[in-house]
Design a protein around this motif. Structure first.
Motif, PDB file in Angstrom:
ATOM      1  N   ASN A  12       2.291   6.231   3.519  1.00  0.00           N
ATOM      2  CA  ASN A  12       2.673   6.836   2.233  1.00  0.00           C
ATOM      3  C   ASN A  12       1.480   7.529   1.581  1.00  0.00           C
ATOM      4  O   ASN A  12       1.067   7.156   0.472  1.00  0.00           O
ATOM      5  N   PRO A  13       0.926   8.549   2.226  1.00  0.00           N
ATOM      6  CA  PRO A  13      -0.279   9.174   1.677  1.00  0.00           C
ATOM      7  C   PRO A  13      -0.076   9.780   0.291  1.00  0.00           C
ATOM      8  O   PRO A  13      -1.021   9.817  -0.498  1.00  0.00           O
ATOM      9  N   ASP A  14       1.148  10.226  -0.033  1.00  0.00           N
ATOM     10  CA  ASP A  14       1.384  10.796  -1.362  1.00  0.00           C
ATOM     11  C   ASP A  14       1.146   9.795  -2.482  1.00  0.00           C
ATOM     12  O   ASP A  14       0.875  10.183  -3.616  1.00  0.00           O
ATOM     13  N   MET A  15       1.241   8.516  -2.167  1.00  0.00           N
ATOM     14  CA  MET A  15       1.044   7.501  -3.199  1.00  0.00           C
ATOM     15  C   MET A  15      -0.393   6.986  -3.246  1.00  0.00           C
ATOM     16  O   MET A  15      -0.797   6.392  -4.236  1.00  0.00           O
ATOM     17  N   PHE A  16      -1.182   7.235  -2.205  1.00  0.00           N
ATOM     18  CA  PHE A  16      -2.514   6.630  -2.133  1.00  0.00           C
ATOM     19  C   PHE A  16      -3.661   7.641  -2.114  1.00  0.00           C
ATOM     20  O   PHE A  16      -4.786   7.262  -2.402  1.00  0.00           O
ATOM     21  N   GLN A  17      -3.419   8.880  -1.757  1.00  0.00           N
ATOM     22  CA  GLN A  17      -4.502   9.859  -1.695  1.00  0.00           C
ATOM     23  C   GLN A  17      -4.555  10.664  -2.983  1.00  0.00           C
ATOM     24  O   GLN A  17      -3.548  10.851  -3.657  1.00  0.00           O
ATOM     25  N   GLY A  18      -5.747  11.137  -3.319  1.00  0.00           N
ATOM     26  CA  GLY A  18      -5.912  11.983  -4.491  1.00  0.00           C
ATOM     27  C   GLY A  18      -5.755  11.231  -5.803  1.00  0.00           C
ATOM     28  O   GLY A  18      -5.208  11.760  -6.765  1.00  0.00           O
ATOM     29  N   ARG A  19      -6.240  10.015  -5.840  1.00  0.00           N
ATOM     30  CA  ARG A  19      -6.162   9.207  -7.069  1.00  0.00           C
ATOM     31  C   ARG A  19      -7.295   9.613  -8.009  1.00  0.00           C
ATOM     32  O   ARG A  19      -8.287   8.912  -8.134  1.00  0.00           O
ATOM     33  N   ASP A  20      -7.101  10.710  -8.673  1.00  0.00           N
ATOM     34  CA  ASP A  20      -8.116  11.251  -9.572  1.00  0.00           C
ATOM     35  C   ASP A  20      -7.540  11.320 -10.987  1.00  0.00           C
ATOM     36  O   ASP A  20      -6.634  12.120 -11.249  1.00  0.00           O
TER      37      ASP A  20
END
Length: 184
Positions: free
Chosen positions: A82-90
């Motif tokens: 589920n990269p949409d939920m874990f990547q780019g946490r800015d």
């Protein structure tokens, strides 16, 4: 004369020992054992070696090394699936910033009578036509990560969440991807 803060800290430490089996000397050995295991597991990314993350999982598994490893495996599998939920946490990302400013998940000051952190949720406040559910979950994950990294009492005592469902409609629910029914 010990103050209220010292008394609270002593009670949290007592409960960590009694309920979770936490022992100061063993805790450091267990953190190091999990850190070494993570380093040997090539699929894990570099943030996995942070002491606070390891300690959070150890506590959640009552210091069972095997259960901790299994939970970390599940976490990293979910993260990969589920990269949409874990990547780019800015938090400075405009999409995530707008969600955080909406106050969908607000940690309240202090703790409840059992020492748990209280989260107030406003689940109907988001607009599923303009905000992706993935970004909503990403922002929520960031809030929980901040709580668990910054507040040791929360990792020991846990959280309780109260939700205001005002405005929550069927369109909110149907905007969630069906694949999430199998999600982690």
């Amino acid at each position: 004369m010990p103050g209220a803060e010292d008394s609270r800290r002593a009670e949290v430490e007592r409960l960590a020992h009694q309920e979770l089996g936490e022992d100061q000397a063993q805790r450091e050995r267990d953190v190091e054992a999990i850190r070494q295991w993570l380093k040997q597991t090539a699929s894990k990314d570099s943030d996995s070696t942070y002491r606070t993350t390891i300690l959070r999982y150890l506590r959640g598994c009552k210091y069972s090394l095997e259960k901790t490893k299994a939970k970390l495996d599940v976490y990293y599998s979910c993260k990969g699936d589920n990269p949409d939920m874990f990547q780019g946490r800015d938090p400075s990302d405009p999409k995530l910033r707008s969600i955080l400013k909406m106050g969908l998940m607000i940690p309240l000051p202090g703790y409840d009578p059992q020492g748990r952190k209280v989260i107030f949720g406003r689940l109907g406040a988001w607009d599923p036509t303009t905000q992706r559910p993935e970004d909503l979950f990403k922002a929520a994950g960031m809030v929980f990560d901040a709580l668990f990294l910054d507040d040791e009492q929360t990792t020991i005592m846990g959280i309780v969440q109260a939700n205001d469902m005002t405005g929550l409609t069927f369109s909110h629910v149907t905007s969630l991807p069906l694949s999430w029914s199998n999600a982690c």
